[in-house]
Write a protein that holds these residues in place. Structure first.
Motif, PDB file in Angstrom:
ATOM      1  N   TYR A 317       0.833  -1.206   0.000  1.00  0.00           N
ATOM      2  CA  TYR A 317       0.000   0.000   0.000  1.00  0.00           C
ATOM      3  C   TYR A 317       0.867   1.256   0.000  1.00  0.00           C
ATOM      4  O   TYR A 317       0.655   2.180  -0.796  1.00  0.00           O
ATOM      5  CB  TYR A 317      -0.923  -0.002   1.220  1.00  0.00           C
ATOM      6  N   LYS A 318       1.869   1.310   0.871  1.00  0.00           N
ATOM      7  CA  LYS A 318       2.698   2.514   0.972  1.00  0.00           C
ATOM      8  C   LYS A 318       3.499   2.757  -0.304  1.00  0.00           C
ATOM      9  O   LYS A 318       3.711   3.913  -0.706  1.00  0.00           O
ATOM     10  CB  LYS A 318       3.624   2.404   2.180  1.00  0.00           C
ATOM     11  N   LYS A 319       3.936   1.688  -0.964  1.00  0.00           N
ATOM     12  CA  LYS A 319       4.675   1.860  -2.220  1.00  0.00           C
ATOM     13  C   LYS A 319       3.759   2.362  -3.330  1.00  0.00           C
ATOM     14  O   LYS A 319       4.179   3.160  -4.180  1.00  0.00           O
ATOM     15  CB  LYS A 319       5.342   0.554  -2.619  1.00  0.00           C
ATOM     16  N   TYR A 320       2.498   1.909  -3.333  1.00  0.00           N
ATOM     17  CA  TYR A 320       1.545   2.442  -4.310  1.00  0.00           C
ATOM     18  C   TYR A 320       1.277   3.920  -4.041  1.00  0.00           C
ATOM     19  O   TYR A 320       1.144   4.721  -4.986  1.00  0.00           O
ATOM     20  CB  TYR A 320       0.237   1.652  -4.281  1.00  0.00           C
ATOM     21  N   VAL A 321       1.180   4.296  -2.769  1.00  0.00           N
ATOM     22  CA  VAL A 321       1.004   5.709  -2.429  1.00  0.00           C
ATOM     23  C   VAL A 321       2.143   6.537  -3.010  1.00  0.00           C
ATOM     24  O   VAL A 321       1.929   7.586  -3.632  1.00  0.00           O
ATOM     25  CB  VAL A 321       0.927   5.899  -0.895  1.00  0.00           C
ATOM     26  N   THR A 322       3.360   6.048  -2.822  1.00  0.00           N
ATOM     27  CA  THR A 322       4.537   6.756  -3.342  1.00  0.00           C
ATOM     28  C   THR A 322       4.515   6.839  -4.862  1.00  0.00           C
ATOM     29  O   THR A 322       4.754   7.911  -5.452  1.00  0.00           O
ATOM     30  CB  THR A 322       5.824   6.052  -2.882  1.00  0.00           C
ATOM     31  N   LEU A 323       4.197   5.739  -5.535  1.00  0.00           N
ATOM     32  CA  LEU A 323       4.160   5.713  -6.995  1.00  0.00           C
ATOM     33  C   LEU A 323       3.100   6.656  -7.539  1.00  0.00           C
ATOM     34  O   LEU A 323       3.340   7.415  -8.496  1.00  0.00           O
ATOM     35  CB  LEU A 323       3.902   4.283  -7.476  1.00  0.00           C
ATOM     36  N   ILE A 324       1.910   6.613  -6.949  1.00  0.00           N
ATOM     37  CA  ILE A 324       0.808   7.464  -7.412  1.00  0.00           C
ATOM     38  C   ILE A 324       1.159   8.937  -7.217  1.00  0.00           C
ATOM     39  O   ILE A 324       0.871   9.775  -8.086  1.00  0.00           O
ATOM     40  CB  ILE A 324      -0.492   7.095  -6.682  1.00  0.00           C
ATOM     41  N   CYS A 325       1.782   9.265  -6.104  1.00  0.00           N
ATOM     42  CA  CYS A 325       2.184  10.656  -5.866  1.00  0.00           C
ATOM     43  C   CYS A 325       3.213  11.116  -6.906  1.00  0.00           C
ATOM     44  O   CYS A 325       3.133  12.246  -7.414  1.00  0.00           O
ATOM     45  CB  CYS A 325       2.764  10.808  -4.461  1.00  0.00           C
ATOM     46  N   LEU A 326       4.147  10.254  -7.252  1.00  0.00           N
ATOM     47  CA  LEU A 326       5.176  10.625  -8.231  1.00  0.00           C
ATOM     48  C   LEU A 326       4.588  10.818  -9.630  1.00  0.00           C
ATOM     49  O   LEU A 326       4.888  11.797 -10.312  1.00  0.00           O
ATOM     50  CB  LEU A 326       6.274   9.556  -8.260  1.00  0.00           C
ATOM     51  N   VAL A 327       3.735   9.865 -10.060  1.00  0.00           N
ATOM     52  CA  VAL A 327       3.110   9.981 -11.382  1.00  0.00           C
ATOM     53  C   VAL A 327       2.224  11.222 -11.438  1.00  0.00           C
ATOM     54  O   VAL A 327       2.234  11.983 -12.421  1.00  0.00           O
ATOM     55  CB  VAL A 327       2.288   8.714 -11.701  1.00  0.00           C
ATOM     56  N   SER A 328       1.451  11.451 -10.388  1.00  0.00           N
ATOM     57  CA  SER A 328       0.568  12.620 -10.341  1.00  0.00           C
ATOM     58  C   SER A 328       1.357  13.910 -10.361  1.00  0.00           C
ATOM     59  O   SER A 328       0.942  14.902 -10.976  1.00  0.00           O
ATOM     60  CB  SER A 328      -0.308  12.558  -9.082  1.00  0.00           C
ATOM     61  N   LEU A 329       2.504  13.920  -9.695  1.00  0.00           N
ATOM     62  CA  LEU A 329       3.369  15.106  -9.691  1.00  0.00           C
ATOM     63  C   LEU A 329       3.817  15.448 -11.108  1.00  0.00           C
ATOM     64  O   LEU A 329       3.780  16.619 -11.523  1.00  0.00           O
ATOM     65  CB  LEU A 329       4.575  14.851  -8.788  1.00  0.00           C
ATOM     66  N   VAL A 330       4.218  14.440 -11.854  1.00  0.00           N
ATOM     67  CA  VAL A 330       4.675  14.671 -13.232  1.00  0.00           C
ATOM     68  C   VAL A 330       3.533  15.207 -14.094  1.00  0.00           C
ATOM     69  O   VAL A 330       3.683  16.209 -14.807  1.00  0.00           O
ATOM     70  CB  VAL A 330       5.245  13.374 -13.833  1.00  0.00           C
ATOM     71  N   LEU A 331       2.374  14.559 -14.020  1.00  0.00           N
ATOM     72  CA  LEU A 331       1.249  14.964 -14.873  1.00  0.00           C
ATOM     73  C   LEU A 331       0.683  16.317 -14.462  1.00  0.00           C
ATOM     74  O   LEU A 331       0.188  17.071 -15.301  1.00  0.00           O
ATOM     75  CB  LEU A 331       0.146  13.904 -14.822  1.00  0.00           C
ATOM     76  N   ALA A 332       0.733  16.653 -13.175  1.00  0.00           N
ATOM     77  CA  ALA A 332       0.211  17.941 -12.718  1.00  0.00           C
ATOM     78  C   ALA A 332       0.951  19.101 -13.356  1.00  0.00           C
ATOM     79  O   ALA A 332       0.392  20.197 -13.521  1.00  0.00           O
ATOM     80  CB  ALA A 332       0.309  18.038 -11.197  1.00  0.00           C
ATOM     81  N   ASN A 333       2.187  18.871 -13.741  1.00  0.00           N
ATOM     82  CA  ASN A 333       2.974  19.940 -14.342  1.00  0.00           C
ATOM     83  C   ASN A 333       2.660  20.164 -15.819  1.00  0.00           C
ATOM     84  O   ASN A 333       3.267  21.032 -16.457  1.00  0.00           O
ATOM     85  CB  ASN A 333       4.464  19.652 -14.137  1.00  0.00           C
TER      86      ASN A 333
END
Length: 443
Positions: A317-333
């Motif tokens: 679960y925690k690794k998915y949280v980290t992955l989702i945050c990273l992907v979302s960070l890239v796309l948010a830009n």
């Protein structure tokens, strides 16, 4: 009972009410013009009615909509469609959109546009979101009891002051698609909030919150679920209507609304705050928008990470949280408008299927439905949606002719009549199955 339901309702409202909930009602209010009422009624139906009913129905089943679709359609369909939904409400659209909206409306007027301010803000935003999301058991206390009341009060204050300042409703003719069908396009505009899809995820969080509340009886549990749904409906309905009215009353210069790069909803909110409160209004708006979007971000990250950790346990679960945050960070830009444009086809495909599943779930609680008929229902929704996407985004003449030949096809609701026909067939075709009683599933 009322207290428990209200607490869960505040948690759900805080997670539901985010980026799209802020920017789409003011835009709708302005573009609908004199056809404001039918447009806003359509928006409220798809933006509140379907999500609230969906989250209630999903919360009654301990397995959520995954169990419902496994039983009614098939486990494979359930996995595929839920994966698409969670990607849409997760890192591919809704989560990066919350961060992009926060920046576009609240931060950009202060820092100015540019890649560096956006990158710095979104990095800090997702670090904070990661920290809250890794402990989902604390969401009720942190989001439901603290952050949600703060942003809700700030939005209400902005609406009230704005309505006092701008008292004249628009008498202009409706613009664009609203001229053809104000109600139908208001209904489709509700898709952009992504709340019906989010309800498939948030009912799992609601179930988790319910499990941590000690109910005296089964009846109290069920009543609390309904109370939570009512709280969400009232809070969201009030804010939607107020924001739409604000957009309908706010004067937007022609040069602004003819500029395709300008998000009208974001413009109304930012300009209202600045014109009424001055420079202080910029800080007020930044805090209000960021808190509003942030609560949704945290809820979505927790829900999406829970789903993927359970269905695809290659990561924790925690690794998915980290992955989702990273992907979302890239796309948010990428920026707000780009995110909306790129992901709209996915929404137009998944949304009618989600609504069909909710309709099947509700009806099957009371009468038996044919499994074949229910499969035909979701197939009809998906097929018509795919044809509509081919017509709108790939400009295929044959697809456009098919959609225009369907009832309500010109208003974006061409899938509705085929789905209703298949629903009727589900009542008469053989192989009927009964939905479990909500009371039996509640505990």
């Amino acid at each position: 009972m009322l207290k428990n339901g209200a607490q869960v309702g505040l948690l759900l409202f805080g997670m539901f009410f985010g980026a799209g909930n802020l920017i789409f009602p003011p835009s709708l209010g302005f573009q609908a013009g004199s056809s404001f009422m039918p447009a806003v009624l359509g928006f409220l139906l798809s933006g509140i009615g379907m999500p609230v009913i969906a989250v209630i129905m999903g919360t009654f089943n301990p397995g959520g909509f995954r169990a419902e679709m496994n039983h009614k359609i098939s486990p494979l369909f359930s996995l595929v469609i839920l994966t698409l939904m969670y990607l849409a409400i997760g890192p591919l659209m809704a989560i990066p959109r919350t961060a992009a909206t926060s920046f576009s409306i609240g931060i950009l007027p202060i820092t100015g546009d540019g890649m560096l301010p956006l990158a710095i803000f979104t990095t800090l935003y997702f670090i904070c979101a990661w920290w809250l999301s890794i402990t989902p058991s604390k969401l009720l206390d942190r989001v439901g009891k603290v952050l949600t009341p703060i942003f809700a009060i700030m939005i209400v204050l902005l609406i009230i002051v704005g309505m006092v300042a701008y008292t004249t409703p628009s008498t202009a003719a409706p613009m664009g698609k609203y001229a053809a069908s104000a109600f139908g396009n208001g209904f489709v505009e509700g898709y952009n909030t992504v709340d019906t899809l989010a309800s498939f995820a948030f009912c799992i969080i609601a179930l988790g919150a319910m499990k941590r509340i000690h109910f005296a009886s089964e009846k109290e549990h069920v009543a609390s679920v309904w109370m939570a749904g009512a709280a969400v409906a009232v809070l969201m309905g009030g804010l939607y209507l107020g924001l739409a009215l604000l957009g309908n009353h706010f004067p937007i210069p022609q040069s602004v609304y003819e500029d395709a790069s300008v998000n009208l909803g974001a413009y109304v909110l930012s300009q209202t705050s600045f014109q009424i409160f001055g420079t202080v209004g910029m800080a007020f708006l930044a805090v209000m928008v960021t808190l509003t979007c942030f609560t949704t971000t945290v809820g979505l990250i927790a829900a999406v990470s829970t789903f993927f950790a359970e269905e695809f346990p290659v990561l924790s679960y925690k690794k998915y949280v980290t992955l989702i945050c990273l992907v979302s960070l890239v796309l948010a830009n990428l920026g707000l408008n780009q995110i909306i444009q790129v992901t709209l086809p996915l929404l137009l495909f998944v949304y009618p299927i989600a609504i069909s599943v909710v309709m099947l779930t509700i009806i099957n609680k009371f009468v038996g439905l044919s499994k074949l008929g229910m499969r035909c229902t979701v197939t009809a929704a998906g097929l018509v949606s795919a044809i509509d996407i081919a017509a709108q985004f790939f400009h295929l003449d044959g697809a456009a002719a098919l959609i225009q030949g369907l009832p309500l096809g010109d208003s974006g609701l061409g899938w509705l009549v085929p789905v209703l026909i298949c629903l009727v067939l589900s009542l008469v075709l053989p192989g009927k199955i009964s939905g479990e009683s909500a009371l039996d599933e509640s505990l």
